[in-house]
Each structure stands twice: as C-alpha cells, then as structure tokens.
Write an enzyme that holds these catalytic residues in place. Structure first.
Site, PDB file in Angstrom:
ATOM      1  N   HIS A  19       0.718  -1.149  -0.107  1.00 15.85           N
ATOM      2  CA  HIS A  19      -0.146   0.012  -0.004  1.00 15.85           C
ATOM      3  C   HIS A  19       0.667   1.229  -0.130  1.00 15.85           C
ATOM      4  O   HIS A  19       1.362   1.747   1.079  1.00 15.85           O
ATOM      5  CB  HIS A  19      -0.954   0.097   1.350  1.00 15.85           C
ATOM      6  N   HIS A  21       1.472   5.449  -1.781  1.00 17.32           N
ATOM      7  CA  HIS A  21       1.341   6.580  -2.599  1.00 17.32           C
ATOM      8  C   HIS A  21       2.592   7.170  -3.148  1.00 17.32           C
ATOM      9  O   HIS A  21       3.260   7.640  -2.149  1.00 17.32           O
ATOM     10  CB  HIS A  21       0.618   7.739  -1.853  1.00 17.32           C
ATOM     11  N   LYS A 104      -9.296   0.096  -5.995  1.00 14.24           N
ATOM     12  CA  LYS A 104      -9.279   0.443  -4.493  1.00 14.24           C
ATOM     13  C   LYS A 104     -10.548   1.131  -4.358  1.00 14.24           C
ATOM     14  O   LYS A 104     -10.901   2.087  -5.217  1.00 14.24           O
ATOM     15  CB  LYS A 104      -8.014   1.430  -4.640  1.00 14.24           C
ATOM     16  N   HIS A 141     -10.277   1.218   1.679  1.00 14.21           N
ATOM     17  CA  HIS A 141     -10.190   2.272   2.671  1.00 14.21           C
ATOM     18  C   HIS A 141     -11.475   2.036   3.737  1.00 14.21           C
ATOM     19  O   HIS A 141     -12.548   2.479   3.272  1.00 14.21           O
ATOM     20  CB  HIS A 141      -9.980   3.601   2.292  1.00 14.21           C
ATOM     21  N   ASP A 252       1.486   2.588   3.586  1.00  9.84           N
ATOM     22  CA  ASP A 252       0.655   3.816   3.402  1.00  9.84           C
ATOM     23  C   ASP A 252       1.272   5.195   3.349  1.00  9.84           C
ATOM     24  O   ASP A 252       1.072   6.103   3.657  1.00  9.84           O
ATOM     25  CB  ASP A 252      -0.461   4.110   4.434  1.00  9.84           C
TER      26      ASP A 252
HETATM   27  C1  NCD Z   1      -3.392   9.034   1.856  1.00  9.14           C
HETATM   28  C2  NCD Z   1      -3.031  10.186   1.012  1.00  9.14           C
HETATM   29  O1  NCD Z   1      -2.501  11.261   1.620  1.00  9.14           O
HETATM   30  O2  NCD Z   1      -2.984   9.720  -0.398  1.00  9.14           O
HETATM   31  N1  NCD Z   1      -3.401   9.714   3.455  1.00  9.14           N
HETATM   32  C3  NCD Z   1      -3.480   9.021   4.693  1.00  9.14           C
HETATM   33  O3  NCD Z   1      -3.657   9.729   5.632  1.00  9.14           O
HETATM   34  N2  NCD Z   1      -3.163   7.841   4.701  1.00  9.14           N
HETATM   35  C4  NCD Z   1      -4.704   8.380   1.835  1.00  9.14           C
HETATM   36  C5  NCD Z   1      -5.218   7.384   2.381  1.00  9.14           C
HETATM   37  O4  NCD Z   1      -4.864   6.313   2.261  1.00  9.14           O
HETATM   38  O5  NCD Z   1      -6.345   7.537   3.245  1.00  9.14           O
HETATM   39 ZN    ZN Z   2      -3.207   4.971   1.619  1.00 11.19          ZN
END
Ligand code: NCD
Ligand code: ZN
Length: 349
Positions: A19, A21, A104, A141, A252
């Site tokens: 997971h 970003h 997702k 989520h 994450d």
């Molecule tokens: C994530 C993001 O910034 O894209 N933020 C987070 O607090 N985890 C989005 C997500 O996974 O909820």
């Molecule tokens: Zn995330």
C-alpha cells in the site's frame, strides 16, 4: 533468517510494500527511489487528481513511475484502479489484460483525494461482479464517512455496516482491508475466511494517538485512518507479529508538501518510505519478534495476491542513524516521519 541473540544484523527476503502513494510528476523523483531501495514491488494507490480509472491511465502511470527508478535498481510498480460509482464493468477485463492487480475503494470523502470515491457501494455491484469473476482484488479504505460517527469509531462501524454485507454478497472476491488501525479490525480479519486480508502500517505499530498531541499539535503524525488508543496499537502489533498469513506490510507512505501539512486544515498522510523497513524492524524488535518480520514483510503479501516471492534479500543492521529534516519535493519540502530523530535499525544492503 538466522537468529542468534542479541541480533545485530538481520537478512530477509526482499520485501514488498502492499500500500503506497507516490503521487506524480516531480514528486516521483523524490519518493520512488526511497521505496525502490527497500522493496521489490509496491501496490501503487490510484488517488491522483484526477484519479486513475482506466487501464490505459494505469499503464501510462506505471511508465512514469518506472522512469523514476534509479539505474541499477529493480522495482516493479503494481498498478490499481480507483473505484467510482460508474467504473464500467468491462474496464475490469482491460485492466486485467494490462497487468492491473487490484481496484481501490475509497468511500467518497473518506481521505485525501477521495472526492470521486463511491457514494453507495450498491452502485458498483456490476463492477465488483466482474472483479470476482476475473480474480481482481478489491482494496478497501475501511472507514465510514458520516459526520455523525465519531472519527475514532469509523473503522469499526465500516466493518459492521459496509464490509460484512459486501463480503456476504461477494464471498469469493478477495478483499484487503487497508491500513487497519483497531483491535476490532484485527480480530475481524483474523477470524474471517481466506478471502480477506489486511495491511498494517509501520506508524500504526509504533505510535498511538498521543503522538499527534505531544508538546503541541504535530501534523506529521496525522493520517487517515487516524492513530488510535494504545490498546489498539497493541492489538495491531499482536496481529503483525503473530505469524498469521492474513496480515502483511503496507506502509501507506503518503507524501504531502510540508506547508500543506503544517496548515490550518493540514492534509492527512505520513511519509515513511525513506525508512519504512527500519521502522517495521523497530516495532518487531520492541515486541521481541524480529524472527516474524520476514513472513510479514516478504511472504504473506505475495501469497495473498497470488504472486511469487522476490528472489533477492535485504540486510538491516542495529545501528543508530538519523533521517534528514526534509527532502526536496518538487518546489516544496517533504518532512519524513522521524526527521531529525534517531532510528535504531539501518538498511545496509
Ligand atoms: C492518504 C493520501 O495522502 O493519499 N492519506 C492518508 O492519511 N493515509 C490517503 C489514504 O490512504 O487514506
Ligand atoms: Zn493510503
């Protein structure tokens, strides 16, 4: 993994991040090298602006990520699509052919860039049916968004109100509850059938909600789902270190420009990719469970996704080091978790 006590080094099969970003554009050049230095593969979240909703967009995005991998590093982005109320069911076959591994689900308004998310799960049923048939995973989520529900209860309520009915209606859809944060979620996943798994972040293993408020408000500890009470952190540590195949690593890591986190309405997301495996090692070590790190980080995820394990290894050394205060992030700055604060484990090879 070899074990002699006390451990000064550990060598494990190269892990994956299930997971992650990485954003887009200039940001990729800061964050992709951090992840590629540690992980063989990562599940790339599709919550760009606008979101990644077609196979063609996912393929193009994968190309931009690959272009940001430093020469000589082997790293494979595993791509996902963003579920909306009207993602056409026939896009699933195209996505599968293009190598997309999952879709997702963000409840609309649940988190960063989730405006295009699902307003009513029933609207997506034809697409979920196509996914179940194709063997495409659903990543969730798991928080309800109703303002009537206390922020700290949104995950537990999601399980009851959304996840249980969804799993009844799609018993053979593989689902990952992403970034679980509560004892309720850990227990629900542990007791469910093999079609449900969960990722756990390093920061939810290391911190409880006090971290957000220690000596003043600390925006870099704010993420969604938000850090919970200590009893929940302990339940997550027990789940992650318990050797259970349903739980696996998902950082994450969610980079935001520092000025948008240090803001009156600061963004949700903790950046951990610069030291992710080191932070997991710290959490497992504190629980006396370093011998369980490899299965959690390198075996359970590929098994759940039906993919082979990575072939190489990484080595961590018990050696204090301090991450920098910030990284350049396009025109902005990126403040990593634990910036300027010593970490006990260091990735050395
Ligand atoms: C994530 C993001 O910034 O894209 N933020 C987070 O607090 N985890 C989005 C997500 O996974 O909820
Ligand atoms: Zn995330």
């Amino acid at each position: 993994m070899s074990t002699t006590a006390p451990l000064h080094h550990i060598t494990i099969t190269r892990p994956d991040d299930w997971h992650l970003h990485v954003r887009d554009g200039e940001a990729l050049r800061t964050v992709v090298p951090h992840t590629a230095a540690q992980f063989g593969r990562a599940i790339i979240m599709p919550n760009l602006k606008p979101p990644v909703t077609t196979a063609a967009q996912a393929v193009a995005y994968a190309g931009r990520i690959r272009a940001a991998v430093p020469a000589g590093m082997a790293f494979e982005p595993l791509m996902t699509l963003y579920l909306t109320d009207n993602l056409p069911a026939d896009e699933i076959a195209r996505a599968k052919d293009a190598g997309v591994v999952a879709v997702k689900l963000y409840p609309a308004g649940a988190t960063t860039n989730s405006d295009a998310g699902v307003t009513d799960i029933r609207k997506t049923y034809p697409t979920l049916e196509a996914m179940q048939r194709a063997g495409m995973l659903l990543l969730v989520h798991g928080e309800v968004t109703s303002p009537d529900i206390d922020l700290f209860d949104r995950e537990a309520v999601f399980i009851e109100q959304q996840l249980q009915p969804l799993r009844r209606d799609f018993p053979e859809l593989k689902i990952v509850m992403e970034h679980i944060t509560t004892k309720e979620a850990a227990q629900y996943v542990a007791e469910s059938d093999p079609f449900l798994g969960a990722t756990i972040t390093a920061h939810h293993l290391l911190y409880n909600r006090n971290a957000i408020f220690t000596g003043g408000i600390r925006p870099h500890y704010y993420c969604l789902p938000v850090l919970k009470r200590e009893v929940h952190r302990q339940a997550l540590v027990a789940a992650a270190t318990g050797g259970h195949a349903k739980f696996f690593l998902g950082t994450d890591s969610a980079p935001h420009p520092a000025h948008l986190k240090e803001h009156a309405t600061g963004c949700a997301g903790c950046y951990t990719a610069h030291a992710a495996i080191e932070m997991y090692a710290e959490a497992f070590d504190a629980a006396g469970a370093l011998d369980k790190l490899e299965a959690f980080a390198s075996f359970h995820g590929p098994a759940f996704y039906g993919l082979p394990r990575n072939s190489g290894t990484i080595t961590l050394k018990r050696e204090s080091w301090t991450p920098p205060e910030s990284f350049a992030f396009g025109e902005a700055q990126l403040k990593p978790l634990r910036s300027g604060e010593a970490l006990p484990w260091k990735l050395v090879a």
